[in-house]
Design an enzyme around this catalytic site. Structure first.
Site, PDB file in Angstrom:
ATOM      1  N   HIS A   1      15.461 112.588  49.686  1.00 21.12           N
ATOM      2  CA  HIS A   1      15.940 113.818  49.039  1.00 21.12           C
ATOM      3  C   HIS A   1      16.325 113.534  47.588  1.00 21.12           C
ATOM      4  CE1 HIS A   1      17.194 115.674  53.188  1.00 21.12           C
ATOM      5  NE2 HIS A   1      15.925 115.348  53.132  1.00 21.12           N
TER       6      HIS A   1
ATOM      7  N   HIS B   1      19.901 116.978  66.255  1.00 19.96           N
ATOM      8  CA  HIS B   1      20.116 118.421  66.123  1.00 19.96           C
ATOM      9  C   HIS B   1      20.245 118.950  67.549  1.00 19.96           C
ATOM     10  CE1 HIS B   1      17.496 117.454  62.633  1.00 19.96           C
ATOM     11  NE2 HIS B   1      18.163 118.395  61.988  1.00 19.96           N
TER      12      HIS B   1
ATOM     13  N   ASP C   1      17.058 119.191  69.314  1.00 18.62           N
ATOM     14  CA  ASP C   1      16.324 117.954  69.615  1.00 18.62           C
ATOM     15  C   ASP C   1      16.604 117.521  71.047  1.00 18.62           C
ATOM     16  OD1 ASP C   1      15.647 117.760  66.902  1.00 18.62           O
ATOM     17  OD2 ASP C   1      17.367 116.468  66.462  1.00 18.62           O
TER      18      ASP C   1
ATOM     19  N   ASP D   1       9.581 110.860  54.415  1.00 15.80           N
ATOM     20  CA  ASP D   1      10.479 110.259  55.415  1.00 15.80           C
ATOM     21  C   ASP D   1       9.944 108.951  55.984  1.00 15.80           C
ATOM     22  OD1 ASP D   1      12.431 112.177  55.192  1.00 15.80           O
ATOM     23  OD2 ASP D   1      11.770 113.357  56.925  1.00 15.80           O
TER      24      ASP D   1
ATOM     25  N   ASP E   1      16.569 108.419  59.042  1.00 17.41           N
ATOM     26  CA  ASP E   1      15.893 109.719  59.084  1.00 17.41           C
ATOM     27  C   ASP E   1      14.461 109.458  58.617  1.00 17.41           C
ATOM     28  OD1 ASP E   1      15.121 112.295  59.114  1.00 17.41           O
ATOM     29  OD2 ASP E   1      16.663 113.067  57.760  1.00 17.41           O
TER      30      ASP E   1
ATOM     31  N   GLU F   1      20.525 111.279  51.335  1.00 22.46           N
ATOM     32  CA  GLU F   1      19.231 110.805  51.852  1.00 22.46           C
ATOM     33  C   GLU F   1      18.358 110.303  50.707  1.00 22.46           C
ATOM     34  OE1 GLU F   1      17.301 112.950  54.973  1.00 22.46           O
ATOM     35  OE2 GLU F   1      15.308 112.526  54.165  1.00 22.46           O
TER      36      GLU F   1
ATOM     37  N   GLU G   1      24.348 117.465  53.449  1.00 23.61           N
ATOM     38  CA  GLU G   1      23.209 116.620  53.050  1.00 23.61           C
ATOM     39  C   GLU G   1      22.389 117.335  51.988  1.00 23.61           C
ATOM     40  OE1 GLU G   1      21.050 114.918  56.365  1.00 23.61           O
ATOM     41  OE2 GLU G   1      19.195 114.983  55.212  1.00 23.61           O
TER      42      GLU G   1
ATOM     43  N   ASP H   1       8.615 115.312  51.292  1.00 23.11           N
ATOM     44  CA  ASP H   1       9.570 114.504  52.049  1.00 23.11           C
ATOM     45  C   ASP H   1       8.813 113.682  53.090  1.00 23.11           C
ATOM     46  OD1 ASP H   1      12.136 113.757  52.658  1.00 23.11           O
ATOM     47  OD2 ASP H   1      12.624 115.551  53.818  1.00 23.11           O
TER      48      ASP H   1
HETATM   49  C1  XUL Z   1      15.493 117.304  56.424  1.00 15.57           C
HETATM   50  C2  XUL Z   1      16.524 116.367  56.860  1.00 15.57           C
HETATM   51  C3  XUL Z   1      17.219 116.737  58.112  1.00 15.57           C
HETATM   52  C4  XUL Z   1      18.668 116.412  58.130  1.00 15.57           C
HETATM   53  C5  XUL Z   1      19.390 116.898  59.347  1.00 15.57           C
HETATM   54  O1  XUL Z   1      14.811 116.887  55.306  1.00 15.57           O
HETATM   55  O2  XUL Z   1      16.753 115.344  56.259  1.00 15.57           O
HETATM   56  O3  XUL Z   1      16.558 116.137  59.179  1.00 15.57           O
HETATM   57  O4  XUL Z   1      18.866 115.040  58.030  1.00 15.57           O
HETATM   58  O5  XUL Z   1      19.253 118.248  59.538  1.00 15.57           O
HETATM   59 CO    CO Z   2      18.087 113.778  56.526  1.00 15.07          CO
END
Ligand code: XUL
Ligand code: CO
Length: 439
Positions: free
Chosen positions: A273, A103, A106, A311, A341, A270, A234, A309
């Site tokens: 997600h 991003h 970042d 991750d 991610d 994702e 996304e 999430d």
């Molecule tokens: C948030 C997510 C983000 C996107 C990019 O859940 O996955 O990090 O991948 O904005």
């Molecule tokens: Co993501």
């Protein structure tokens, strides 16, 4: 080779084969190994997520930073950003990944004013560009952070405040500029706070129209500056907002079609997600894929006992193999890739843990690729699937699907032909076969 922030790793992580017990080696990921007509690296196109790996602090809602990173020690934001960039490329190089994603916020800090933020992004962008050149690591995608700044608390493109929408558009313009400048192969839109909490204060129709306008302006700008990367959306169902407008693949595809944007976007699916949306990872992948819209993947996993999430790094071979079947069946991800991610847990405080996380994810996908390719080569499931629908190949099935019969004709046919003969779907047998390839 860059060598300052990860002295424990002196050489790039190597492939040592399945017999190796070295936790800092790959057991399956051998980047030059041919699988079908491509190398593993060409198939998998691994990418590191700058936000989690370089900027993650291990914070959760009950406590602040638990990681102390050498590259985040400076109290001067620009120095900190520069050191982070150097550490990032050292990690990419030592891991042997070819891509990364970021991003805007970042890589460069937010300034006191909008213009200052843009200047910071340009300045750090130049450094990042030289690091890309030095290491050969490329930008898979860039994006804009439209969720951290309190200005976006009520949305960015969908904010009820037009000044905020304008701010978000201007920020995205700069994020696309830097992505283009760095040769980014895609640009991602994740809805961030594009969603709502309650109908009591929200005009959903209007916000969706705003979101469409926001995306349309980005499409126009892309054309105007000749940015050739792929735009990706996304999907995510909730978090931060209760309802997100791009909640899953099917919803997002409908939205894009409804607003005349479908030709300009693909999806970045994702895993976590997908599970938050109550879908499996492979379901979201196939929905995107059959629409010709599976552009890239955020490779991670959630936790079935936790409803958020998390991750985590992908380690579930079953799910990853399913995913690789979908990806191979559409002949790869094109300009997309597998972006981790994913973040190490709050308690994984050692920078080495960043290596273990990525090595595990890369090896799981490499193994999933090998298994999926073997099952495809052996036509284990395609034969079964073709057979399952074979009654549409001729007779009444073919006539129905070709639009050659009416309901009346079909009724007459059913009256004349009696009841269908049913066949087993053989799910358990197929699951056993799938397992026999994995084991
Ligand atoms: C948030 C997510 C983000 C996107 C990019 O859940 O996955 O990090 O991948 O904005
Ligand atoms: Co993501």
């Amino acid at each position: 080779m860059l060598n300052r922030y990860f002295p424990q790793i002196q050489n790039p992580v190597r492939f040592e084969g399945n017999e190796s017990r070295n936790p800092l080696a790959f057991r399956y990921y051998d980047k030059n190994q041919k699988v079908g007509d491509k190398t593993m690296a060409e198939h998998l196109r691994f990418s590191v997520a700058y936000w989690h790996t370089m900027r993650g602090e291990g914070a959760d809602i009950f406590g602040g930073a638990s990681f102390q990173r050498d590259w985040r020690r400076s109290s001067k934001p620009l120095d900190c950003a520069k050191e982070t960039a150097e550490a990032a490329f050292e990690l990419f190089q030592k891991l042997g990944v070819e891509y990364y994603c970021f991003h805007d916020r970042d890589i460069a800090p937010e300034g006191d004013t909008f213009s200052q933020s843009c200047d910071y992004l340009k300045e750090i962008g130049a450094l990042v560009k030289s690091l890309q050149r030095e290491t050969g690591v490329k930008l898979l995608w860039g994006t804009a952070n439209l969720f951290s700044n309190p200005l976006f608390a009520q949305g960015a493109g969908t904010s009820p405040n037009a000044h905020v929408m304008a701010w978000a558009l201007a920020q995205v313009k700069n994020a696309i500029d830097i992505t283009k400048e760095l040769g980014g192969e895609n640009y991602v839109f994740w809805g961030g706070r594009e969603g709502y909490e309650t109908l009591l204060n929200t005009n959903v129709k209007r916000e969706q129209e705003q979101f469409a306008r926001f995306l349309r302006m980005a499409v126009d700008y892309k054309k105007e500056i000749g940015f050739t990367g792929q735009f990706l959306i996304e999907p995510k169902p909730c978090e931060p907002m209760k309802h997100q407008y791009d909640s899953d693949a099917a919803t997002t595809l409908y939205f894009l079609k409804e607003h005349g944007l479908i030709d300009h976007f693909k999806l970045n699916i994702e895993a976590n997600h997908a599970t938050l949306a109550g879908n499996s990872f492979e379901h979201e992948l196939i929905v995107a894929s059959i629409a010709g819209k599976l552009g890239s993947v955020d490779a991670n996993r959630g936790d079935s006992l936790l409803g958020w999430d998390t991750d985590q790094f992908p380690t579930d071979l079953y799910s990853v193999t399913m995913a690789m079947m979908v990806i191979l069946n559409q002949n790869g991800l094109g300009t997309g890739g597998l972006n981790f991610d994913a973040k190490v847990r709050r308690s994984s405080i050692d920078p080495l843990d960043l290596f273990y996380g990525h090595i595990g994810g890369m090896d799981t996908f490499a193994r999933g690729l090998l298994v999926a390719q073997k099952m495809i080569d052996d036509k284990v499931f395609s034969g079964v699937i073709d057979d399952r629908y074979s009654s549409y190949g001729s007779g009444i099935g073919a006539q129905i699907m070709a639009g050659k019969v009416t309901m009346k004709d079909v009724e007459a046919w059913v009256r004349a032909n009696g009841a269908p003969t049913m066949q087993s779907a053989r799910q358990e047998m197929l699951e056993n076969i799938f397992n026999s390839y994995i084991f």
